[in-house]
Scaffold this active site. Sequence first.
Site, PDB file in Angstrom:
ATOM      1  N   GLU A 263      20.686  58.977  36.817  1.00 30.34           N
ATOM      2  CA  GLU A 263      19.600  59.054  35.831  1.00 30.34           C
ATOM      3  C   GLU A 263      19.292  60.495  35.509  1.00 30.34           C
ATOM      4  O   GLU A 263      19.242  61.334  36.413  1.00 30.34           O
ATOM      5  CB  GLU A 263      18.285  58.485  36.382  1.00 30.34           C
ATOM      6  CG  GLU A 263      18.096  57.021  36.378  1.00 30.34           C
ATOM      7  CD  GLU A 263      16.693  56.686  36.850  1.00 30.34           C
ATOM      8  OE1 GLU A 263      15.750  57.427  36.547  1.00 30.34           O
ATOM      9  OE2 GLU A 263      16.567  55.679  37.556  1.00 30.34           O
ATOM     10  N   GLU A 317      10.179  51.062  28.617  1.00 28.74           N
ATOM     11  CA  GLU A 317       9.811  49.870  29.382  1.00 28.74           C
ATOM     12  C   GLU A 317       8.281  49.830  29.437  1.00 28.74           C
ATOM     13  O   GLU A 317       7.661  50.505  30.250  1.00 28.74           O
ATOM     14  CB  GLU A 317      10.443  49.923  30.767  1.00 28.74           C
ATOM     15  CG  GLU A 317      11.957  49.840  30.730  1.00 28.74           C
ATOM     16  CD  GLU A 317      12.587  50.005  32.099  1.00 28.74           C
ATOM     17  OE1 GLU A 317      12.669  48.999  32.841  1.00 28.74           O
ATOM     18  OE2 GLU A 317      12.972  51.136  32.444  1.00 28.74           O
ATOM     19  N   LYS A 320       6.080  49.326  32.790  1.00 29.56           N
ATOM     20  CA  LYS A 320       6.205  50.177  33.974  1.00 29.56           C
ATOM     21  C   LYS A 320       4.865  50.802  34.318  1.00 29.56           C
ATOM     22  O   LYS A 320       4.111  51.224  33.434  1.00 29.56           O
ATOM     23  CB  LYS A 320       7.241  51.279  33.735  1.00 29.56           C
ATOM     24  CG  LYS A 320       8.672  50.787  33.678  1.00 29.56           C
ATOM     25  CD  LYS A 320       9.657  51.935  33.683  1.00 29.56           C
ATOM     26  CE  LYS A 320       9.725  52.582  35.044  1.00 29.56           C
ATOM     27  NZ  LYS A 320      10.800  53.599  35.116  1.00 29.56           N
ATOM     28  N   GLU A 326       6.279  57.589  31.914  1.00 26.45           N
ATOM     29  CA  GLU A 326       7.134  56.540  32.470  1.00 26.45           C
ATOM     30  C   GLU A 326       7.519  55.498  31.422  1.00 26.45           C
ATOM     31  O   GLU A 326       8.538  54.834  31.542  1.00 26.45           O
ATOM     32  CB  GLU A 326       6.425  55.845  33.634  1.00 26.45           C
ATOM     33  CG  GLU A 326       6.274  56.684  34.876  1.00 26.45           C
ATOM     34  CD  GLU A 326       7.585  56.909  35.597  1.00 26.45           C
ATOM     35  OE1 GLU A 326       8.458  56.014  35.545  1.00 26.45           O
ATOM     36  OE2 GLU A 326       7.744  57.978  36.199  1.00 26.45           O
TER      37      GLU A 326
END
Length: 426
Positions: A263, A317, A320, A326
């Site tokens: 990542e 997302e 999250k 995030e």
Amino acid sequence: MAASVYPLILLFFSCLHLSKSQPFIGVNYGLVADNLPPPSASVKLLQSTTIQKVRLYGSDPGVIKALANTGIEIVIGASNGDVPGLASDPGFARTWVETNVVPYYPASKIILIAVGNEVTTFGDINLMSQLLPAMKNVQNALEAALGGGKIKVTTVHVMSVLAGSDPPSTAIFKPEHADILKGLLEFNSETGSPFAINPYPFFAYQDDPRPDTLAYCLFQANPGRVDANSNIKYMNMFDAQVDAVHSALSSMGFKDVEIMVAETGWPYKGDSNEAGATIENARAYNKNLIAHLKSMAGTPLMPGKVIDTYLFALYDENLKPGKGSERAFGLFKPDLTMTYDIGLTRTTNNQSPTPRLPPAAAPTRQIIPAPPQMILPSPVSPSDKNSGQTDVHNSTPRSASLAHICHSLSISTMMLFVSTLYALII
């Protein structure tokens, strides 16, 4: 004369292949959201890009089936919650493999299973100690079901496994993790699986107030930073972080274990106290990172090495937890439009339409008086954030020098090259 042109023909077609493929660029496909498009639409989106690898955090059957027969390589994950069962019960590992791998392979091109994700961040020594037996049981189950060597097994680490990353040449693993990491690295070495790491210059930037830090993190013009131990000047944070991992591996006797960037990314927005989380910076980081990878320059300690790097992430997302950043790493929106353009879209000749950026200044060695060394804390990703990393060999592969030749050839030059070869042959 015809025989003398065969090497030129081979060079041309090798260049053509390299120009059409970026097999080292992947993307993370997370599913912690309630607004994502169906897997079939996501796969069509992926096929419209130069991305050739996808990392899943689990083993969602809908996504794995949708990726069948696309040629896209897939990393799937076994959750941290599965680690105890996988470690203690070989039968559980066999069932896991028979459920999540066997029905889809080889049509779905699964290449790696990540057992657990950033386990060291939770401080659970018992869970950490179960990683190695879990990985071994999964590997044995794969070999029993499919034969040896087809799919590799690893786990993914956060950068905080390092005791420090500055300067890169002196980086080591934290002593409290040394015994566990030694066993995991022996497994990586024996099976040929990568050491997967998650480097995030964005998080390092949050803790480094020096005025040149943002440019250093974004691969932009900056004065560079000299490793006082090796006298190597680093021109970007990504190389420094990856080389820090390489140094830590070398210090334990595993310099030949491949590094994979599982990542890395940059958020395009965040909370008010998250400096640098802007769409301009996100575009700059990802676009310049891709250009850096495509140059095949490698890092100062691993020149010429191609690094398998998974960008974070395909989509935001929205479920999250944690800071605003995030939920703001997505390269694409749920309606399949780009959040911002970093040149990943395929064109008719299968190349990115975005011109390659000028190469960064070559790493230089400077003989300077060694100042007192300061070991900065490793950048730690928040909560469940992950980070990825690369390969660890010092030799320069032929593909590196070949890539530089190919990058210097325009399409028109290649066409002239073909015409000349044809005339020579006949």
